[in-house]
Design a protein around this motif. Structure first.
Motif, PDB file in Angstrom:
ATOM      1  N   PHE A 118       0.840  -1.184   0.000  1.00  0.00           N
ATOM      2  CA  PHE A 118       0.000   0.000   0.000  1.00  0.00           C
ATOM      3  C   PHE A 118       0.881   1.242   0.000  1.00  0.00           C
ATOM      4  CE2 PHE A 118      -3.762   2.338   1.793  1.00  0.00           C
ATOM      5  CZ  PHE A 118      -4.709   1.828   0.923  1.00  0.00           C
ATOM      6  N   GLY A 119       1.104   1.856  -1.161  1.00  0.00           N
ATOM      7  CA  GLY A 119       1.932   3.042  -1.272  1.00  0.00           C
ATOM      8  C   GLY A 119       1.092   4.302  -1.327  1.00  0.00           C
ATOM      9  N   VAL A 120       0.343   4.560  -0.280  1.00  0.00           N
ATOM     10  CA  VAL A 120      -0.577   5.696  -0.244  1.00  0.00           C
ATOM     11  C   VAL A 120      -0.091   6.786   0.703  1.00  0.00           C
ATOM     12  CG1 VAL A 120      -2.913   6.417   0.385  1.00  0.00           C
ATOM     13  CG2 VAL A 120      -2.571   4.331  -0.953  1.00  0.00           C
ATOM     14  N   SER A 121       0.316   6.416   1.911  1.00  0.00           N
ATOM     15  CA  SER A 121       0.692   7.415   2.921  1.00  0.00           C
ATOM     16  C   SER A 121       1.869   8.263   2.460  1.00  0.00           C
ATOM     17  CB  SER A 121       1.072   6.725   4.227  1.00  0.00           C
ATOM     18  OG  SER A 121      -0.002   5.992   4.745  1.00  0.00           O
ATOM     19  N   GLU A 122       1.754   9.565   2.701  1.00  0.00           N
ATOM     20  CA  GLU A 122       2.814  10.499   2.334  1.00  0.00           C
ATOM     21  C   GLU A 122       3.040  11.477   3.478  1.00  0.00           C
ATOM     22  OE1 GLU A 122       1.860  10.913  -2.462  1.00  0.00           O
ATOM     23  OE2 GLU A 122       0.911  12.287  -1.017  1.00  0.00           O
ATOM     24  N   PRO A 123       4.280  11.868   3.736  1.00  0.00           N
ATOM     25  CA  PRO A 123       4.530  12.853   4.796  1.00  0.00           C
ATOM     26  C   PRO A 123       3.914  14.197   4.441  1.00  0.00           C
ATOM     27  CG  PRO A 123       6.527  12.446   3.526  1.00  0.00           C
ATOM     28  CD  PRO A 123       5.520  11.438   3.075  1.00  0.00           C
ATOM     29  N   GLY A 124       3.133  14.725   5.365  1.00  0.00           N
ATOM     30  CA  GLY A 124       2.557  16.046   5.177  1.00  0.00           C
ATOM     31  C   GLY A 124       1.312  16.113   4.328  1.00  0.00           C
ATOM     32  N   ASN A 125       0.793  14.971   3.878  1.00  0.00           N
ATOM     33  CA  ASN A 125      -0.416  14.987   3.051  1.00  0.00           C
ATOM     34  C   ASN A 125      -1.624  14.564   3.866  1.00  0.00           C
ATOM     35  OD1 ASN A 125      -2.388  14.881   1.084  1.00  0.00           O
ATOM     36  ND2 ASN A 125      -1.643  12.983   0.165  1.00  0.00           N
ATOM     37  N   ASP A 126      -2.350  15.544   4.401  1.00  0.00           N
ATOM     38  CA  ASP A 126      -3.525  15.209   5.202  1.00  0.00           C
ATOM     39  C   ASP A 126      -4.797  15.142   4.364  1.00  0.00           C
ATOM     40  OD1 ASP A 126      -3.765  17.895   4.714  1.00  0.00           O
ATOM     41  OD2 ASP A 126      -4.039  18.496   6.810  1.00  0.00           O
ATOM     42  N   VAL A 128      -4.840  12.939   1.849  1.00  0.00           N
ATOM     43  CA  VAL A 128      -4.742  11.514   1.530  1.00  0.00           C
ATOM     44  C   VAL A 128      -5.119  11.210   0.092  1.00  0.00           C
ATOM     45  CG1 VAL A 128      -5.019   9.278   2.625  1.00  0.00           C
ATOM     46  CG2 VAL A 128      -5.613  11.321   3.887  1.00  0.00           C
ATOM     47  N   LEU A 129      -6.216  10.490  -0.128  1.00  0.00           N
ATOM     48  CA  LEU A 129      -6.575  10.053  -1.475  1.00  0.00           C
ATOM     49  C   LEU A 129      -7.025  11.192  -2.380  1.00  0.00           C
ATOM     50  CD1 LEU A 129      -8.567   6.808  -0.583  1.00  0.00           C
ATOM     51  CD2 LEU A 129      -6.293   6.922  -1.609  1.00  0.00           C
ATOM     52  N   PHE A 130      -7.270  12.351  -1.818  1.00  0.00           N
ATOM     53  CA  PHE A 130      -7.829  13.448  -2.603  1.00  0.00           C
ATOM     54  C   PHE A 130      -6.779  14.433  -3.105  1.00  0.00           C
ATOM     55  CE2 PHE A 130     -11.891  12.721  -0.003  1.00  0.00           C
ATOM     56  CZ  PHE A 130     -12.233  11.657  -0.829  1.00  0.00           C
ATOM     57  N   ASP A 131      -5.529  14.208  -2.753  1.00  0.00           N
ATOM     58  CA  ASP A 131      -4.430  14.996  -3.287  1.00  0.00           C
ATOM     59  C   ASP A 131      -3.151  14.203  -3.025  1.00  0.00           C
ATOM     60  OD1 ASP A 131      -2.997  16.989  -4.504  1.00  0.00           O
ATOM     61  OD2 ASP A 131      -3.593  18.580  -3.123  1.00  0.00           O
ATOM     62  N   SER A 132      -2.063  14.672  -3.567  1.00  0.00           N
ATOM     63  CA  SER A 132      -0.807  13.954  -3.392  1.00  0.00           C
ATOM     64  C   SER A 132       0.357  14.922  -3.479  1.00  0.00           C
ATOM     65  CB  SER A 132      -0.655  12.869  -4.463  1.00  0.00           C
ATOM     66  OG  SER A 132       0.592  12.212  -4.352  1.00  0.00           O
TER      67      SER A 132
END
Length: 415
Positions: A118-126, A128-132
């Protein structure tokens, strides 16, 4: 069509005892549970959600949730790691059951033995699925090259397919599946946590990782989306996380009972199982767990039965996850209190469960984001028209869906 019975050979008592015996070693060494993983692969466990016609077991959400709870009673970190593969295969199965075959490649690859992460989580992206914050650069042929950082990548040592997404120059979100052999990625080997250590959820750095057009499954506008892919990921993630923590709670209660019946009070000369305070604590834990059991089963069965809960789906899913993880935390805490000081040792099973259950608060959705989701369902989104109950908004486009805390929102907040 899914089967209604779980095949008897899966997760036998002997297998679970082997897993339980190895769990402490993996935890102490901060190592991936390779032997557990190999046994699960040999059983066909990673093909649980793949239809029988495609070479899988054809199990539905309720059966898979039951198996994950059972696995978590023996090896919580192994169960949580495998969860990430199952999230993708269950999402594909949920979509297929609803007439959407866009993730057919996931089921085909899983049937062939590929392992999904699952390569979804990103630092500083709250969002989530709606932006990257990962860049998805078009390759000119319908594919994309991804550059960015993904955190909490469970199954890092063994994945062969990584579900990724990133923002395109045209302000869209491109979702696809990276093949490990195609390169352009690096695992940083930085997983050193308090609990759930065997998941080996290292940070993954993408450096122009190429996903061809044939493996791009969605290109969506930036922002809230009611796309079935978003619902599928959310439903699979929340339900399977709840199932794992239900298993932790079950095991903790068993250990509390064992501790109470094995100890004798120096003061009374009787078993501590006769102590009214101990009895209350165990009863309190049992009442909590008893209330959780049907909640996991009901949501899982509704997903299998294609129940249309409309905008109520997201509040129900976040509520399930929060109740499951918080219930597990309370049950483990009661068990530790009953067992006494011995459970404070890092090498005891209860001591490990005490650390493992802490991870529940970091999985999305958190208590705060879940309350925001439910409030939006009942009151409408902030700044929007007020509602006086379930007719007052909510759902993925009304602020009641993953915008209130979708998969990995809190993980992003932690880095």
């Amino acid at each position: 069509m899914v089967t209604t019975e779980v095949p008897a050979p899966l997760l036998s008592a002997d297998l679970l005892e082997r897993f339980r015996a190895r769990a402490a070693g993996y935890d102490a060494a901060n190592a991936f549970p390779q032997e557990d993983f190999d046994e699960l692969v040999a059983l066909g466990y990673l093909r649980a959600a793949v239809p029988v016609a495609q070479g899988g077991l054809g199990l539905g959400m309720r059966q898979i949730a039951a198996l994950q709870s059972r696995l978590a009673t023996a090896a919580p970190a192994t169960a949580l790691a495998v969860n990430m593969h199952l999230v993708w295969t269950v999402t594909a199965s949920l979509l297929a059951a609803r007439g959407d075959d866009s993730l057919r490649l996931v089921l085909d690859d899983a049937a062939a033995g590929e392992v999904f992460a699952f390569g979804v989580s990103e630092p500083g992206n709250d969002l989530v699925l709606f932006d990257s914050v990962t860049e998805a650069a078009p390759d000119g042929a319908g594919g994309y090259r991804y550059t960015g950082t993904k955190i909490f990548t469970s199954l890092s040592p063994v994945w062969t397919r990584l579900g990724v997404f990133g923002r395109t120059p045209s302000d869209e979100i491109a979702h696809g599946f990276l093949r490990r052999d195609d390169g352009g990625h690096e695992s940083l080997g930085d997983w050193d946590t308090v609990g759930m250590r065997a998941t080996q959820s290292h940070t993954t750095r993408l450096t122009g990782a190429h996903v061809p057009a044939s493996r791009i499954v969605r290109v969506l506008p930036v922002g809230p989306s009611a796309d079935p892919l978003v619902f599928g990921i959310f439903a699979a993630f929340e339900t399977l996380v709840a199932a794992v923590y239900r298993g932790i709670a079950r095991r903790a209660l068993d250990l509390a009972v064992e501790a109470a019946t094995a100890r004798t009070s120096r003061r009374t000369g009787e078993s501590t199982a006769a102590d009214p305070v101990v009895r209350w604590r165990i009863a309190d834990a049992a009442i909590d767990l008893d209330g959780l059991e049907p909640q996991v089963d009901t949501i899982a069965q509704e997903l299998d039965d294609l129940v249309d809960n409309g905008p109520d789906w997201f509040p129900r899913l976040v509520g399930l996850k929060v109740r499951a993880t918080e219930t597990a935390t309370r049950v483990v805490d009661r068990a530790v209190t009953v067992a006494g000081g011995s459970s404070y040792r890092a090498d005891t099973e209860l001591g490990r469960l005490y650390r493992d259950v802490l991870a529940g608060r970091f999985h999305p959705s958190s208590t705060d984001s879940a309350h925001a989701t439910v409030a939006s369902r009942w009151l409408g989104p902030v700044g929007g028209p007020a509602g006086g109950g379930p007719t007052g908004g909510g759902g993925p486009t009304g602020g009641g869906g993953p915008t209130g805390g979708g998969p990995d929102a809190e993980a992003a907040d932690e880095r």
